[in-house]
Design a protein around this motif. Structure first.
Motif, PDB file in Angstrom:
ATOM      1  N   TYR A 253      23.571  22.319  -6.637  1.00 47.09           N
ATOM      2  CA  TYR A 253      24.598  22.838  -5.154  1.00 47.09           C
ATOM      3  C   TYR A 253      25.711  23.491  -5.610  1.00 47.09           C
ATOM      4  O   TYR A 253      26.394  24.278  -4.724  1.00 47.09           O
ATOM      5  N   VAL A 254      26.285  23.391  -6.814  1.00 45.56           N
ATOM      6  CA  VAL A 254      27.896  24.153  -7.317  1.00 45.56           C
ATOM      7  C   VAL A 254      27.314  25.339  -8.159  1.00 45.56           C
ATOM      8  O   VAL A 254      27.800  26.275  -7.658  1.00 45.56           O
ATOM      9  N   ASP A 255      26.341  25.226  -9.281  1.00 45.63           N
ATOM     10  CA  ASP A 255      26.092  26.315  -9.784  1.00 45.63           C
ATOM     11  C   ASP A 255      24.776  27.261  -9.166  1.00 45.63           C
ATOM     12  O   ASP A 255      24.731  28.328  -9.732  1.00 45.63           O
ATOM     13  N   GLY A 256      24.241  26.719  -8.234  1.00 48.09           N
ATOM     14  CA  GLY A 256      23.266  27.528  -7.661  1.00 48.09           C
ATOM     15  C   GLY A 256      21.975  27.635  -8.393  1.00 48.09           C
ATOM     16  O   GLY A 256      21.120  28.503  -8.211  1.00 48.09           O
ATOM     17  N   CYS A 257      21.723  26.778  -9.342  1.00 50.45           N
ATOM     18  CA  CYS A 257      20.394  26.596 -10.085  1.00 50.45           C
ATOM     19  C   CYS A 257      19.117  26.472  -9.386  1.00 50.45           C
ATOM     20  O   CYS A 257      19.210  25.363  -8.512  1.00 50.45           O
ATOM     21  N   SER A 258      18.250  26.889  -9.687  1.00 50.23           N
ATOM     22  CA  SER A 258      16.957  26.405  -9.241  1.00 50.23           C
ATOM     23  C   SER A 258      16.624  25.053 -10.237  1.00 50.23           C
ATOM     24  O   SER A 258      16.712  24.727 -10.994  1.00 50.23           O
ATOM     25  N   HIS A 259      15.352  24.385  -9.483  1.00 49.58           N
ATOM     26  CA  HIS A 259      14.848  23.273 -10.176  1.00 49.58           C
ATOM     27  C   HIS A 259      14.437  23.370 -11.527  1.00 49.58           C
ATOM     28  O   HIS A 259      14.649  22.570 -12.440  1.00 49.58           O
TER      29      HIS A 259
ATOM     30  N   GLN B 149      16.734  19.576 -20.386  1.00 49.36           N
ATOM     31  CA  GLN B 149      15.510  19.123 -21.276  1.00 49.36           C
ATOM     32  C   GLN B 149      14.793  18.157 -20.584  1.00 49.36           C
ATOM     33  O   GLN B 149      14.374  17.017 -21.233  1.00 49.36           O
ATOM     34  N   THR B 150      14.841  18.269 -19.025  1.00 45.83           N
ATOM     35  CA  THR B 150      14.025  17.193 -18.289  1.00 45.83           C
ATOM     36  C   THR B 150      12.822  17.500 -17.684  1.00 45.83           C
ATOM     37  O   THR B 150      12.925  18.789 -17.251  1.00 45.83           O
ATOM     38  N   PRO B 151      11.668  16.958 -17.606  1.00 48.18           N
ATOM     39  CA  PRO B 151      10.577  17.356 -16.776  1.00 48.18           C
ATOM     40  C   PRO B 151      10.886  17.828 -15.434  1.00 48.18           C
ATOM     41  O   PRO B 151      11.824  17.286 -14.698  1.00 48.18           O
ATOM     42  N   LEU B 152      10.375  18.971 -14.875  1.00 49.54           N
ATOM     43  CA  LEU B 152      10.677  19.424 -13.369  1.00 49.54           C
ATOM     44  C   LEU B 152      10.417  18.257 -12.428  1.00 49.54           C
ATOM     45  O   LEU B 152      11.424  18.183 -11.774  1.00 49.54           O
ATOM     46  N   GLY B 153       9.547  17.535 -12.333  1.00 50.31           N
ATOM     47  CA  GLY B 153       9.278  16.513 -11.406  1.00 50.31           C
ATOM     48  C   GLY B 153      10.226  15.504 -11.266  1.00 50.31           C
ATOM     49  O   GLY B 153      10.872  15.025 -10.258  1.00 50.31           O
ATOM     50  N   THR B 154      10.927  15.212 -12.772  1.00 46.90           N
ATOM     51  CA  THR B 154      11.999  14.245 -12.829  1.00 46.90           C
ATOM     52  C   THR B 154      13.302  14.934 -12.127  1.00 46.90           C
ATOM     53  O   THR B 154      14.013  13.936 -11.334  1.00 46.90           O
ATOM     54  N   VAL B 155      13.441  16.059 -12.366  1.00 42.39           N
ATOM     55  CA  VAL B 155      14.716  16.631 -11.845  1.00 42.39           C
ATOM     56  C   VAL B 155      14.447  16.817 -10.291  1.00 42.39           C
ATOM     57  O   VAL B 155      15.580  16.468  -9.723  1.00 42.39           O
TER      58      VAL B 155
END
Length: 191
Positions: free
Chosen positions: A155-161, A169-175
């Motif tokens: 929400y601050v940096d505007g990064c995608s999941h 370095q975390t699995p996408l589902g966890t994020v």
């Protein structure tokens, strides 16, 4: 009779990219003739504006020309690489909000007047804003650092999941789960 699929199957994207990396302008022209209209369609589906889609395709071919040397056939097909270059540029254009809206003089004056009224209202609401930001900061500090960072990246940096998963370095589902649960916790805390 040669179909479009046959022409695509017989076109050697990997060779064309190697030739581009070597400075062969004809190779870039060949890629352009082969794929430009398809890439325009990809860009148009993402950015939704013809002029902006054309700009994306132009930038994509500039990147293809300058970065063809970075293509690695061991990581995927040449055609896939070309499409990913275009898709990434289109997504970046959407994320950056690179949309300009032209307005007439009367509308511009009305927008200026509205901006002045909004600025005045903001001064009155400055105290409320400080209180809300203080509460938000307090609520954020209650989250686990990993979850808080994921929310801030989103929400601050505007990064995608996907980008957050890469950064942490975390699995996408966890994020995705952390962000969803963290936002729920923030909503409860702010209420």
């Amino acid at each position: 009779m040669t179909t479009e699929t046959d022409a695509t199957d017989s076109f050697n994207y990997e060779l064309a990219l190697r030739n581009c990396a070597g400075g062969d302008r004809q190779a870039l022209q060949d890629i352009y003739r082969q794929e430009s209209r398809h890439l325009l369609g990809v860009a148009l589906r993402i950015v939704r504006q013809r002029q902006q889609a054309e700009d994306v395709v132009h930038d994509a071919f500039m990147n293809i020309w300058t970065k063809a040397g970075s293509f690695d056939a061991a990581l995927g097909s040449g055609r896939g690489w070309i499409y990913s270059v275009t898709r990434n540029l289109a997504l970046n254009a959407v994320r950056s909000g690179a949309r300009e809206v032209s307005v007439d003089e009367e509308t511009a004056q009305a927008l200026d007047a509205q901006s002045s009224l909004d600025a005045h209202a903001q001064v009155a609401d400055a105290f409320d804003l400080r209180v809300s930001l203080g509460r938000l900061n307090d609520c954020l500090s209650r989250l686990e650092p990993a979850r808080r960072n994921c929310i801030l990246y989103a929400y601050v940096d505007g990064c995608s999941h996907g980008e957050i998963a890469e950064r942490t370095q975390t699995p996408l589902g966890t994020v995705k789960a952390w962000i969803k649960r963290g936002m729920g916790t923030l909503r409860e805390c702010m209420a």
